[in-house]
Structures are given as structure tokens and as C-alpha cells.
Design a protein around this motif. Structure first.
Motif, short mmCIF file in Angstrom:
data_model
loop_
_atom_site.label_atom_id
_atom_site.label_comp_id
_atom_site.label_asym_id
_atom_site.label_seq_id
_atom_site.Cartn_x
_atom_site.Cartn_y
_atom_site.Cartn_z
N TYR A 1 0.78 -1.10 0.07
CA TYR A 1 0.09 0.14 0.02
C TYR A 1 0.76 1.32 -0.04
CZ TYR A 1 -4.15 -2.83 1.55
OH TYR A 1 -5.21 -3.72 1.45
N GLN A 2 2.24 1.20 0.09
CA GLN A 2 2.97 2.34 -0.05
C GLN A 2 2.95 3.17 -1.32
OE1 GLN A 2 4.91 3.80 2.71
NE2 GLN A 2 3.37 2.47 3.69
N THR A 3 3.12 4.32 -1.50
CA THR A 3 2.99 5.07 -2.58
C THR A 3 4.06 4.67 -3.83
OG1 THR A 3 4.20 6.95 -1.68
CG2 THR A 3 1.68 6.95 -1.73
N GLN B 1 10.68 0.43 8.41
CA GLN B 1 9.48 -0.30 7.79
C GLN B 1 8.66 0.79 7.20
OE1 GLN B 1 8.98 -3.76 9.11
NE2 GLN B 1 7.38 -3.63 7.71
N CYS B 2 8.43 0.66 6.11
CA CYS B 2 7.47 1.42 5.51
C CYS B 2 6.11 0.86 5.19
CB CYS B 2 7.77 1.99 4.09
SG CYS B 2 9.38 2.96 3.90
N GLY B 3 5.27 0.97 6.28
CA GLY B 3 3.99 0.36 6.57
C GLY B 3 3.47 0.82 7.86
N VAL B 4 2.81 0.14 8.59
CA VAL B 4 2.05 0.68 9.80
C VAL B 4 2.65 -0.12 11.15
CG1 VAL B 4 -0.09 1.33 8.91
CG2 VAL B 4 0.31 -1.01 9.62
N HIS B 5 2.53 0.63 12.42
CA HIS B 5 3.12 0.11 13.54
C HIS B 5 3.20 -1.43 13.85
CE1 HIS B 5 3.95 0.39 17.86
NE2 HIS B 5 4.67 1.45 17.35
N VAL C 1 14.90 -1.21 14.81
CA VAL C 1 13.75 -1.15 13.88
C VAL C 1 12.98 0.20 13.94
CG1 VAL C 1 11.58 -2.21 13.10
CG2 VAL C 1 13.44 -3.64 13.91
N LEU C 2 12.87 0.84 12.78
CA LEU C 2 12.65 2.13 12.73
C LEU C 2 11.15 2.32 11.87
CD1 LEU C 2 15.76 3.98 11.83
CD2 LEU C 2 14.96 3.77 14.20
N ILE C 3 10.23 3.27 12.42
CA ILE C 3 8.99 3.53 11.56
C ILE C 3 9.15 4.97 11.51
CG2 ILE C 3 7.66 3.52 13.69
CD1 ILE C 3 5.52 2.38 11.77
N PRO C 4 8.83 5.57 10.15
CA PRO C 4 8.95 6.84 10.03
C PRO C 4 8.07 7.86 10.74
CG PRO C 4 9.41 5.69 8.05
CD PRO C 4 8.89 4.73 8.92
N SER C 5 6.92 7.15 10.95
CA SER C 5 5.85 7.92 11.58
C SER C 5 5.20 7.21 12.79
CB SER C 5 4.82 8.44 10.56
OG SER C 5 3.48 9.15 11.27
N LEU C 6 4.93 7.78 14.00
CA LEU C 6 4.31 6.96 15.14
C LEU C 6 2.86 7.21 14.90
CD1 LEU C 6 6.39 8.07 18.11
CD2 LEU C 6 6.19 5.84 17.08
N GLN C 7 2.25 8.09 13.70
CA GLN C 7 0.94 8.36 13.70
C GLN C 7 0.33 7.01 12.78
OE1 GLN C 7 -0.44 10.67 15.15
NE2 GLN C 7 1.64 11.01 15.75
N ALA C 8 1.37 6.10 12.41
CA ALA C 8 1.06 5.11 11.13
C ALA C 8 0.21 3.86 12.02
CB ALA C 8 2.17 4.64 10.30
N LYS D 1 -0.63 6.19 4.67
CA LYS D 1 -0.24 7.60 4.07
C LYS D 1 0.43 8.46 5.02
CE LYS D 1 -1.02 5.85 0.15
NZ LYS D 1 -1.21 4.36 0.10
N GLN D 2 0.89 8.20 6.05
CA GLN D 2 1.74 9.03 7.25
C GLN D 2 3.03 8.80 6.60
OE1 GLN D 2 0.62 10.79 9.77
NE2 GLN D 2 -1.57 10.46 9.16
N ILE D 3 3.23 7.81 5.93
CA ILE D 3 4.69 7.46 5.56
C ILE D 3 4.94 8.00 4.44
CG2 ILE D 3 6.48 5.94 5.09
CD1 ILE D 3 5.17 5.39 7.83
N THR D 4 5.98 9.18 4.24
CA THR D 4 6.39 9.86 3.21
C THR D 4 7.97 9.83 2.87
OG1 THR D 4 6.76 11.81 4.50
CG2 THR D 4 4.56 11.61 3.69
#
Ligand code: 13P
Ligand code: SF4
Length: 349
Positions: free
Chosen positions: A75-77, A108-112, A127-134, A311-314
Motif C-alpha cells: 500500500y505504499q505510494t 519499515q514503510c508500513g504501519v506500526h 527497527v525504525l518506523i518513520p511516523s508514530l501516527q501510522a 499514508k503517514q509514511i512519506t
């Protein structure tokens, strides 16, 4: 160009990273990034490329220097999915690949919940996630306490848990499943009854493929629950001959209107194999963009339901994530050990 890794603790923005790395849009970058643009040119307008290319260049340089691997969900852009990721796939594929990753850092380009699953399989790695809102509406629909209560009310009944859940919930479960293996996992138990959490629609769809009595939880995917059978029927009228393939997080009435149903990767493989003239993928909209690139002869009808979490991941926050090493996933040892057991039970099956 200063390519040294960031060692200080102050976070900086993506544009400040570009400045430090001395990367900006130029005729040189236009020519060195041409091969990447060609991958996405069917879905990314040329006018947007000068904005994307500097971030993509910086991310690709940094991930090499940091020995980081980027995992991207279907689902990533397209610019994330096709231009910076090392591993792509559905939840099950990402979990399996995460267990084989040799890099020191996994981004991880995905959700939490996906980042947590990668961490469970790589407790010694960052392990990193670019947004905690995901987040995910399914994962937030249930807690560990809820599962303990379900087990108390239904003693001895096995708990099968969809991977779209927190580590805390997985830790209370017997085994995990994804949408691609849910029915097989339910059928692998001798018990006549199964607790299946947290997706109500997936549980009802799985119930059609098993003789077992399913005890369900009323969680829903906020993206897939929006699709209706009326909408599908209307698409069939307006797009004669269209093949409709749907994700099993859709309601049973939507699945009944569809020609095929499966996990995101199963849907992709179906398109690859069948090459329909026209297809409607009843799922998150970026996936049609990603798949259309590899299937130029297929006409994609696009109903657009975006997952606000995915879509929080950019590109910007991916670059910030790498440079600032944020946001790191941590899971306490006891929860991790018990949750990992559930994930491994699935992978081993
Ligand atoms: P898949 O396992 O099919 O990729 O599904 C994940 C998801 O979040 C679907 O909404
Ligand atoms: Fe969760 Fe639905 Fe988004 Fe998938 S599409 S991450 S299930 S909210």
C-alpha cells in the motif's frame, strides 16, 4: 558531499538533511535518477519528479552507508514502493523477509504493527518506523486485556490472531495469521471452536472456508469496511467486463459480489497470472498504481479508498527516520518472547 552519519542527538528535518548532504535537483540528478523515474513514469507525473528525486537520492545513499534495509508494504505510494525499498510485499511476505534481513537497521514503510512484527523477528536489530501516527483501526480495536477476558470466557479455545494487532495482543494468542493463510491456520486446530480476532469481516469470510465455529471480535478495517456491494454492482454496469478482486477485510457481501478474493500479494499475483483486460482491485488505492506499473496491458479501474495510516509514511519522514534514527520500536522482553512464539507458530506452519 558530507555523507557522514548523524551522530548527534538533535533531530533535523528532511530539507536540512538534503542541505548537509548537498543534494538538490540539478541536471546531473535528473540524468542519474532517470532509471528510477522510468520505473514510476506511468503513475508519477514528470512535474513531481524534481521534488521526489533529491529525497530518493539521499535515502538510497544513507541506507547503504547505514547498512539499513527498507521494507515496504504493497500500500505504499509508488515512489516509495519502487524507488527506495529493498523488500516489498504483503504482511506475511514482509514478516518472512524480516526474519532473513542481514542489515543492522530495518526501516519499515508500513504501519506500526508491521514494524513491531519485524522487531519481534529481529530483537537484536534497530527497527525504525518513520511516523508514530501510522496505526491501524484493527490493531487499535483490541487490547491484551480484552484477549485475556475472551480466554477466560471461553476456556481452552485456541486463539488465532490476525497479524494486524499489537505485540501485546499477539503475546496473548496461540498463533498469528494473515489474510493469505487464515483459513489454513484455523483448520490446523483439532478444536471445534476457534477464537478469531480482531477482524470481524475476515472472521466471517474465513468461516465460509471452515466447519469450525468461530468466536469473533468486532474490529473492522476502516478502509475496507467502506466498500459496499451496491458500489461493486455499479462498477460492473459502468465498466462492462471488469474483473473484481477484493481483499478479505471487506464485508462478506462485497466478497460475494467479487470474482476473487485474497491478501494483497495474492491479488497482485492473480492480476499477473490472469492479465484481465480490465480489473477493479477492491482495496487501498496505492496498490493499483504499484501493480499497474508491472502490468501495462491491464486497465485498472480505481475506486479510491486511502489508508490514512499507510499514508503517514512519506519520503521526507523516511529520510528523517534514517538520519535521526527515529522512531525506534521497542518491545519488552517478556511480551516479545510470547508474541514471537505466536508469529513463529504461523511462519513454521
Ligand atoms: P495484507 O496482509 O493482505 O498485505 O493486508 C494488510 C493490510 O493491512 C490490509 O489492509
Ligand atoms: Fe489497518 Fe485497514 Fe490501513 Fe490495513 S488498510 S493498515 S487494515 S486500517
Amino acid at each position: 558531499m558530507d555523507k557522514k552519519l548523524n551522530n548527534n542527538s538533535t533531530s533535523i528535518t528532511a530539507d536540512q538533511v538534503l542541505e548537509k548532504m548537498n543534494i538538490s535537483w540539478s541536471s546531473e540528478l535528473e540524468s542519474t535518477s532517470r532509471h528510477l523515474y522510468e520505473k514510476v513514469s506511468r503513475v508519477v507525473p514528470e512535474i513531481e519528479w524534481p521534488f521526489f528525486a533529491p529525497y530518493i537520492e539521499a535515502i538510497n545513499i544513507l541506507k547503504k552507508e547505514m547498512n539499513a534495509a527498507i521494507l515496504a508494504h504493497n500500500y505504499q505510494t509508488p515512489e516509495i514502493f519502487h524507488c527506495i525499498s529493498d523488500v516489498r510485499g504483503d504482511s506475511l511476505q514482509l514478516a518472512k523477509e524480516a526474519s532473513k534481513v542481514e542489515s543492522n537497521i530495518i526501516l519499515q514503510c508500513g504501519v506500526h504493527f508491521m514494524a513491531e512484527t519485524s522487531k519481534l523477528l529481529n530483537m537484536d536489530k534497530m527497527v525504525l518506523i518513520p511516523s508514530l501516527q501510522a496505526g491501524c483501526s484493527l490493531a487499535s480495536s483490541i487490547t491484551g486485556k480484552n484477549v485475556r477476558k475472551l480466554k477466560e470466557d471461553n476456556p481452552g479455545i485456541p486463539v488465532v490472531t490476525y497479524v494486524n494487532t499489537s505485540a501485546e495482543v499477539k503475546a496473548e494468542s496461540d498463533i498469528c495469521c494473515t489474510s493469505s493463510n487464515a483459513a489454513d491456520i484455523v483448520n490446523s486446530f483439532d478444536s471445534k471452536k476457534i477464537i478469531f480476532i480482531p477482524d470481524e469481516y475476515l472472521a466471517l469470510n474465513v468461516a465460509k472456508e471452515t466447519k469450525k465455529e468461530i468466536i469473533l471480535w468486532k474490529g473492522r478495517c476502516e478502509v475496507h469496511e467502506e466498500f459496499t456491494p451496491e458500489e461493486i454492482r455499479e462498477f460492473r454496469i459502468n465498466e462492462p467486463g471488469v474483473q473484481v478482486i477484493a481483499h478479505p477485510e471487506c464485508s462478506p457481501s462485497v466478497i460475494a459480489e467479487s470474482d476473487f478474493s485474497g491478501s494483497t500479494s495474492t491479488m497482485i499475483n492473480w492480476v499477473r497470472k490472469n492479465q484481465p483486460e480490465k480489473v477493479l482491485m477492491v482495496t487501498e488505492c496505492s496498490m493499483s498504481d504499484n501493480v499497474s506499473i508491472e502490468n501495462p496491458n491491464v486497465d485498472f479501474v480505481r475506486p479510491c479508498n486511502l489508508c490514512p495510516h499507510m499514508k503517514q509514511i512519506t519520503l521526507e519522514n523516511i529520510l528523517e527516520s534514517l538520519w535521526n534514527k527515529q522512531y525506534e520500536i521497542n518491545i519488552d522482553k517478556d511480551t516479545a518472547e510470547r508474541a514471537l512464539q505466536s508469529v513463529n507458530n504461523m511462519i513454521n506452519l
